[in-house]
Design a protein around this motif. Structure first.
Motif, mmCIF file in Angstrom:
data_model
loop_
_atom_site.group_PDB
_atom_site.id
_atom_site.type_symbol
_atom_site.label_atom_id
_atom_site.label_comp_id
_atom_site.label_asym_id
_atom_site.label_seq_id
_atom_site.Cartn_x
_atom_site.Cartn_y
_atom_site.Cartn_z
ATOM 1 N N ASP A 185 -18.552 46.806 82.864
ATOM 2 C CA ASP A 185 -19.549 45.611 82.609
ATOM 3 C C ASP A 185 -20.374 45.924 81.315
ATOM 4 O OD1 ASP A 185 -18.560 44.205 84.760
ATOM 5 O OD2 ASP A 185 -20.494 44.643 85.762
ATOM 6 N N ASP A 188 -17.642 45.350 78.722
ATOM 7 C CA ASP A 188 -17.104 44.023 78.198
ATOM 8 C C ASP A 188 -18.310 43.026 77.858
ATOM 9 O OD1 ASP A 188 -14.656 44.668 79.383
ATOM 10 O OD2 ASP A 188 -15.092 43.806 81.445
ATOM 11 N N SER A 189 -19.566 43.357 78.026
ATOM 12 C CA SER A 189 -20.632 42.693 77.364
ATOM 13 C C SER A 189 -21.134 42.966 76.071
ATOM 14 C CB SER A 189 -21.802 42.870 78.348
ATOM 15 O OG SER A 189 -22.174 44.031 78.393
ATOM 16 N N SER A 346 -15.201 42.600 72.827
ATOM 17 C CA SER A 346 -16.021 41.692 73.488
ATOM 18 C C SER A 346 -16.616 40.689 72.695
ATOM 19 C CB SER A 346 -17.233 42.626 74.024
ATOM 20 O OG SER A 346 -18.135 41.848 74.522
ATOM 21 N N ALA A 401 -20.756 40.056 81.114
ATOM 22 C CA ALA A 401 -19.495 40.606 81.140
ATOM 23 C C ALA A 401 -18.566 39.617 82.267
ATOM 24 C CB ALA A 401 -19.393 42.026 82.093
ATOM 25 N N ALA A 406 -15.461 37.839 77.608
ATOM 26 C CA ALA A 406 -16.116 38.895 77.630
ATOM 27 C C ALA A 406 -15.434 40.141 77.156
ATOM 28 C CB ALA A 406 -16.905 39.189 79.086
ATOM 29 N N SER A 407 -14.024 40.211 77.691
ATOM 30 C CA SER A 407 -13.130 40.987 77.263
ATOM 31 C C SER A 407 -11.837 40.480 76.625
ATOM 32 C CB SER A 407 -13.037 42.068 78.352
ATOM 33 O OG SER A 407 -12.066 43.071 77.938
#
Length: 624
Positions: A185, A188-189, A346, A401, A406-407
């Protein structure tokens, strides 16, 4: 900072040195290195612990600078795995165990442990169940590590494992036993950099020291000395890795500028820090952490220096705009690193950092204050405040995330594309400085055009990668007309996915499953979930026969009698083919008038230039 800073001799000396490292540096053990003692016999190794140990399952891991082996003088470093006892930073210790070379599987696009250690000057490992302290660390080091351990112990005892790990990461770069899901997370954030003690932490400690000294009206000279001492102690206590050392040199230059009433010279500090680190450890240039640290810092310096925020804006607007510009510039500078190392970007990081960066500073400040209160048995006054900040921090990370962008997955860029990108980005950072931007624009655009043209020419060639993990071998082919073909799926799907992304593609036009093996079939199914797979071909005995042909764009693949390689790298052909499950086919690839032959089992490739043999636990690549 004025553009004339680019004329400084130190900068050009650094550039030439970096070019030289790219061209000529190859990590190798020096005479007397501990790796020359690798054998089946146990050795007695004496050395000094160089970093804070990391707890991994039943072992404590640390890098040890070697002093003696079996009583004889020795050099170099070893990676030590010590059971039961934790090696303490800067202690001189005695270990008994077998020296061995680091385990290394160098598959395209995947992490290679042995190569990673080699960049740190480590060419041997030792596993030991006994540790004897020969000479304790000098008292300043013992005091620093005692404070560090006390802080982490206080956090662990007062908060849940996840919140304690976040606090330890933000404050000291020690993220502890943070769960894999939460760590993903953070990635991704776009906030994973906040779990590592970085330059921002050193700057924060320096500013807090200035604020503290101002309360007592100390002189400029005393303030600078106290601030530098505080920043230096924090740098050591947090591990003194590349981002921290770089930040400390920048703080040193800034403080000297403040003392002399001159420009802070943070750019000069960055160059100096980079030069010192690379002179001491040349392999750091090729480490992802080093590259990210210096690229991000350089981008922030350039962006905030040339893209000025109007002074008439309200202070809150200026504050958050500066954070946004700093985040945007660092994200732009690190984009090729994200795509070429992590294979994802991200997008939400641009927004999340506007909230999480100030919140991390609050966590750091309240965290240290809570520790001081706890020493006086008053920690309960701030425990709820710190716990609330950490809870909000975790929830924000998980929220950002979870957002759709996010990703975003991405394939690796080619060298020409990366060079062109940085040339254009360099011009963009200087765009507000009209005279200089106008002067460099023709050179940046022309250079970018040349780099893209070279990349385009290189991409028109057929590329072949032969990947082998122990006795499993696969061949990845990117044809001259852009078709991506994978022969064999014996290597696990995540490793194959990284190899495909590193080759510069996010799709597979053809996947050939060449054996009756449940693992291979499962890997093929998992790859189809990760990528757009146009066609999966079960080219196994009994399901495909010699002369069967498959077309992919302007390229064609034909099954042929099995060609095998001997132990002496010779070649022999299977005289017949019955379709029995134990038999394997070879494949002939026709593309752009050239022919490749993928050997049976994918252990070699016959090219117009000659055979390309697989290497156990390695990758062999060739352009045709």
């Amino acid at each position: 900072m004025h553009p004339s800073a680019y004329k400084r001799p130190l900068l050009w000396a650094l550039i030439l040195y970096i070019i030289g490292l790219f061209l000529f540096y190859h990590p190798a053990p020096k005479p007397g290195d501990a790796s020359f003692w690798v054998s089946k016999e146990e050795v007695t190794l004496e050395g000094r612990v160089e970093n804070f140990s990391v707890s991994k399952k039943e072992y404590y891991n640390a890098i040890v600078r070697v002093l003696r082996i079996n009583g004889a003088p020795a050099k170099g470093r070893v990676f030590a795995r010590v059971k039961y006892t934790c090696p303490q930073w800067k202690d001189q210790i005695l270990l008994q165990g077998k020296l061995k070379r680091p385990y290394n599987v160098d598959l395209l696009g995947n992490f290679a442990w042995g190569d990673y250690l080699a960049l740190k000057g480590v060419f041997a490992e030792i596993r030991s169940s006994s540790l004897q302290v020969v000479k304790p660390a000098p008292w300043p080091y013992r005091a620093l590590r005692t404070v560090r351990e006390s802080i982490l112990h206080t956090l662990d005892s007062r908060f849940s494992p996840q919140l304690a790990s976040i606090a330890g990461g933000v404050m000291l770069g020690e993220r502890g036993n943070i769960s894999e899901a939460l760590y993903e997370d953070f990635q991704d954030s776009g906030a994973v950099h906040l779990l590592v003690a970085s330059g921002g932490n050193v700057g924060f400690v320096t500013l807090m020291a200035f604020a503290f000294c101002s309360l007592f009206g100390l002189s400029r000279k005393k303030t600078v000395l106290i601030a530098l001492a505080a920043a230096g102690l924090y740098t050591l206590a947090a591990g003194a890795d590349a981002p921290l050392v770089r930040a400390y040199f920048m703080a040193l230059c800034a403080c000297m500028g403040f003392l002399l009433n001159r420009n802070s010279g943070v750019f000069q500090g960055l160059i100096t820090a980079c030069f010192i680190i690379l002179l001491a450890t040349p392999g750091a240039l090729f480490e992802t952490g080093f590259q990210m640290s210096f690229l991000a810092t350089l981008a922030i310096i350039l962006c905030l220096n040339f893209w000025k925020i109007p002074p008439v804006w309200p202070k809150p607007a200026r504050f958050f705009t500066q954070i946004f510009l700093a985040t945007l510039s660092s994200q732009l500078a690190l984009l090729p690193v994200f795509t070429n190392v992590f294979y994802k970007v991200s997008v939400t990081g641009l927004i999340s950092n506007m909230l999480l960066v100030p919140l991390a500073s609050a966590v750091m400040g309240v965290g240290f204050l809570f520790y001081l209160f706890d020493l006086c048995h008053l920690g309960f006054l701030l425990q709820g405040v710190l716990g609330g900040l950490l809870w909000v921090f975790q929830k924000l990370v998980e929220f950002f995330a979870s957002l759709p962008l996010a990703s975003v997955p991405g394939a690796a860029w080619g060298g020409g594309c990366i060079a062109a990108y940085y040339l254009v980005l360099f011009w963009l950072f200087h765009f507000p400085c009209k005279p200089f931007a106008k002067k460099i624009m023709p050179f940046c655009l022309a250079g970018a055009a040349v780099c893209l043209a070279a990349q385009g020419w290189y991409s028109m060639r057929t590329r072949v990668w032969v990947l082998r993990e122990w006795n499993q071998s696969v061949v990845l082919v990117r044809t001259c007309d852009g078709q991506n073909l994978l022969f064999g799926t014996g290597i696990n799907a995540p490793s194959l996915a990284h190899a495909v992304l590193k080759s510069g593609s996010t799709r597979l036009d053809g996947v050939f499953v060449t054996r009756y093996d449940k693992k291979e079939q499962q890997n093929a199914l998992e790859l189809a979930q990760e990528f757009e797979v146009a066609q999966t071909v079960y080219a196994r005995a009994g399901e495909a026969w010699p002369s069967d042909t498959w077309t992919f764009g302007n390229s064609a693949v034909k099954a042929i009698w099995g060609k095998h390689s001997s132990r002496t790298n010779g070649e022999w052909e299977q005289p017949g083919y019955s379709g029995a499950k134990g038999e394997t086919l070879s494949f002939e690839v026709q593309s752009c008038g050239k022919t490749l032959v993928i050997g049976a089992g994918q252990f070699f490739v016959q090219t117009p230039q000659g055979p390309v043999q697989s290497v156990r636990n390695g990758t062999v690549s060739v352009a045709i």
